[in-house]
Design an enzyme around this catalytic site. Structure first.
Site, mmCIF file in Angstrom:
data_model
loop_
_atom_site.group_PDB
_atom_site.id
_atom_site.type_symbol
_atom_site.label_atom_id
_atom_site.label_comp_id
_atom_site.label_asym_id
_atom_site.label_seq_id
_atom_site.Cartn_x
_atom_site.Cartn_y
_atom_site.Cartn_z
ATOM 1 C CG ASP A 241 -0.675 -0.161 2.807
ATOM 2 O OD1 ASP A 241 0.527 0.119 2.484
ATOM 3 O OD2 ASP A 241 -1.116 0.711 3.452
ATOM 4 C CB THR B 107 2.266 -7.333 1.235
ATOM 5 O OG1 THR B 107 2.153 -7.449 2.303
ATOM 6 C CG2 THR B 107 0.747 -6.830 0.504
ATOM 7 C CG ASP C 236 1.530 -8.023 5.852
ATOM 8 O OD1 ASP C 236 2.737 -9.017 6.187
ATOM 9 O OD2 ASP C 236 2.511 -6.287 5.644
HETATM 10 O O1 F6P Z 1 4.722 -5.300 4.710
HETATM 11 C C1 F6P Z 1 5.549 -6.414 5.488
HETATM 12 C C2 F6P Z 1 6.663 -6.409 6.719
HETATM 13 O O2 F6P Z 1 7.603 -7.702 6.814
HETATM 14 C C3 F6P Z 1 5.416 -6.622 6.998
HETATM 15 O O3 F6P Z 1 4.950 -7.712 7.903
HETATM 16 C C4 F6P Z 1 6.217 -6.289 8.906
HETATM 17 O O4 F6P Z 1 6.124 -5.828 9.931
HETATM 18 C C5 F6P Z 1 7.079 -5.607 8.323
HETATM 19 O O5 F6P Z 1 7.311 -5.426 6.806
HETATM 20 C C6 F6P Z 1 9.290 -5.616 8.463
HETATM 21 O O6 F6P Z 1 9.977 -4.586 7.890
HETATM 22 P P1 F6P Z 1 10.944 -4.076 8.230
HETATM 23 O O7 F6P Z 1 11.388 -5.208 6.721
HETATM 24 O O8 F6P Z 1 11.201 -2.747 8.066
HETATM 25 O O9 F6P Z 1 11.034 -4.713 8.922
#
Ligand code: F6P
Length: 383
Positions: A113, A135, A137
């Site tokens: 998003d 994603t 997610d």
């Molecule tokens: O959006 C994907 C994701 O892996 C989420 O599940 C998680 O909260 C976030 O990204 C983690 O981000 P980073 O890689 O910046 O720690």
């Protein structure tokens, strides 16, 4: 065949299994469908800001279908609307001028998003985009699925399967914390797939006393261990999200993580048994995409190429009712698709006795119905 086009492609946000499969499908699709020239911007929107790219030939995207990560690199911090030049003006206009100087017809942006919001903002200012929903997610509105989710669920499921060994042998409560931000899809699906006893998701605030009561009930009925799948965005009734880090320049500055440690400490206050936590972290995003995600990513990429060839800009590719489709990108930006109370998958979990950490699901704190209906369209000649 439409006219010869010059197209940019970039991957934005966190890496995700299937990104290379999409890059391959978009590039091959564009070259085969319209003889287009394809240019890959490096490190997501950062490459666009810093004017870094490489030309992608057909042969450059061979052999990458199964590779994890992204051959183009990515950034989940770079945002032309939050990046300022010497005069303190944001660089969005500069980026648009640069793309026009390169003679590109538009850009295919593969991301979540945050990426869709940036792309939609630039599209409003006249720079053409087609979006591809990425994603782990699975929280993008307008599409039933994002690529990467199936792989992440598989990895989380295997992790929980393995935790069963220790749980059973040591008679412990084992908590597995999944990613997922503000949506519980990964915890819900991996929790069901692994037969977890308790699933804690952001959409329903949990009652720690009920979580403890489930652990005790299982002991009393001879099931001497309990498995809990907890989403990183889960929180207790009236409680706060557990934030691991804040990244100010990122389109989504909050990084969640660590709620499982809180849950473990709370359980220990009123439960004599041993409790252990595992935070799965980025393992969920790593490695080769599942077969399902390879197929989905290839379908998304080929559909995105068809949108570009047809000059259907400002659209995000989607997977709706088992078919590929597209939705207006501005209806997707800045929104989150969360697990609704009427999710059939959630109902299935409830019907086999899985606890969601509250006595009565009528106390559901999230959305009741499925996502708001976002109109979609299909291209007649694709898929
Ligand atoms: O959006 C994907 C994701 O892996 C989420 O599940 C998680 O909260 C976030 O990204 C983690 O981000 P980073 O890689 O910046 O720690």
């Amino acid at each position: 065949m439409a006219g010869r086009k010059k197209i940019g492609i970039l991957t934005g946000g966190g890496d995700c299994p299937g990104l290379n499969a999409v890059i391959r499908a978009v590039t091959k699709g564009l070259i085969l469908q319209s003889g287009a020239e394809v240019y890959g911007f490096l490190d997501g929107f950062l490459g666009l800001i810093e004017k870094r790219y490489r030309k992608l030939e057909y042969r450059d995207v061979g052999g990458i279908l199964t590779l994890g990560g992204t051959i183009l690199g990515t950034s989940n911090r770079a945002n032309p609307f939050k990046h300022f030049d010497a005069d303190n003006a944001d660089v969005s206009d500069e980026v648009i001028d640069y793309v026009s100087l390169l003679g590109l017809d538009g850009i295919v942006a593969i991301g979540g998003d945050g990426t869709m919001s940036i792309a939609s903002g630039l599209q409003d200012k006249g720079l053409n985009f087609v979006g591809v929903p990425k994603t782990i997610d699975n929280d993008l509105v307008g599409t039933d699925r994002t690529f990467g989710f199936d792989t992440a669920v598989g990895i989380a499921t295997e992790a929980i399967d393995r935790l069963h060994s220790t749980a059973r042998s040591h008679r412990r409560v084992m908590i597995l914390e999944t990613m997922g931000r503000y949506a519980g899809w990964i915890a819900l699906h991996s929790g069901i797939a692994s037969g977890s006893d308790i699933i804690l998701i952001p959409e329903v605030e949990f009652d720690i006393d009920e979580v403890i009561a489930v652990c005790k009930r299982r002991e009393q009925t001879g099931q001497k261990y309990t498995i809990i799948a907890a989403a990183e965005g889960a929180k207790p009734i009236g409680g706060e999200l557990v934030v691991r880090e804040t990244v100010e320049t990122s389109p989504d500055p909050i990084r969640l993580g660590g709620v499982s440690n809180y849950i473990a400490e709370e359980i220990k206050r009123n439960f004599a048994g041993e409790v252990r936590t595992t935070i799965l972290g980025h393992v969920q995003r790593g490695g080769t995409p599942s077969a399902f995600d390879r197929v989905l990513a290839t379908g998304f990429g080929s559909y995105a190429a068809a949108l570009v060839v047809g000059d259907r800009w400002g659209q995000m590719v989607a997977f709706r009712n088992n078919r590929f489709a597209h939705v207006p990108m501005d209806m997707v930006a800045n929104k989150t698709r969360r697990v609704p109370r009427n999710s059939p998958v959630l109902e299935a979990a409830v019907s086999v006795g899985t606890s969601f950490g509250i006595k009565n699901l009528d106390a559901w704190s999230g959305d009741v119905n499925s996502e708001e209906e976002i109109p979609f369209e299909r291209l007649a000649h694709v898929i």
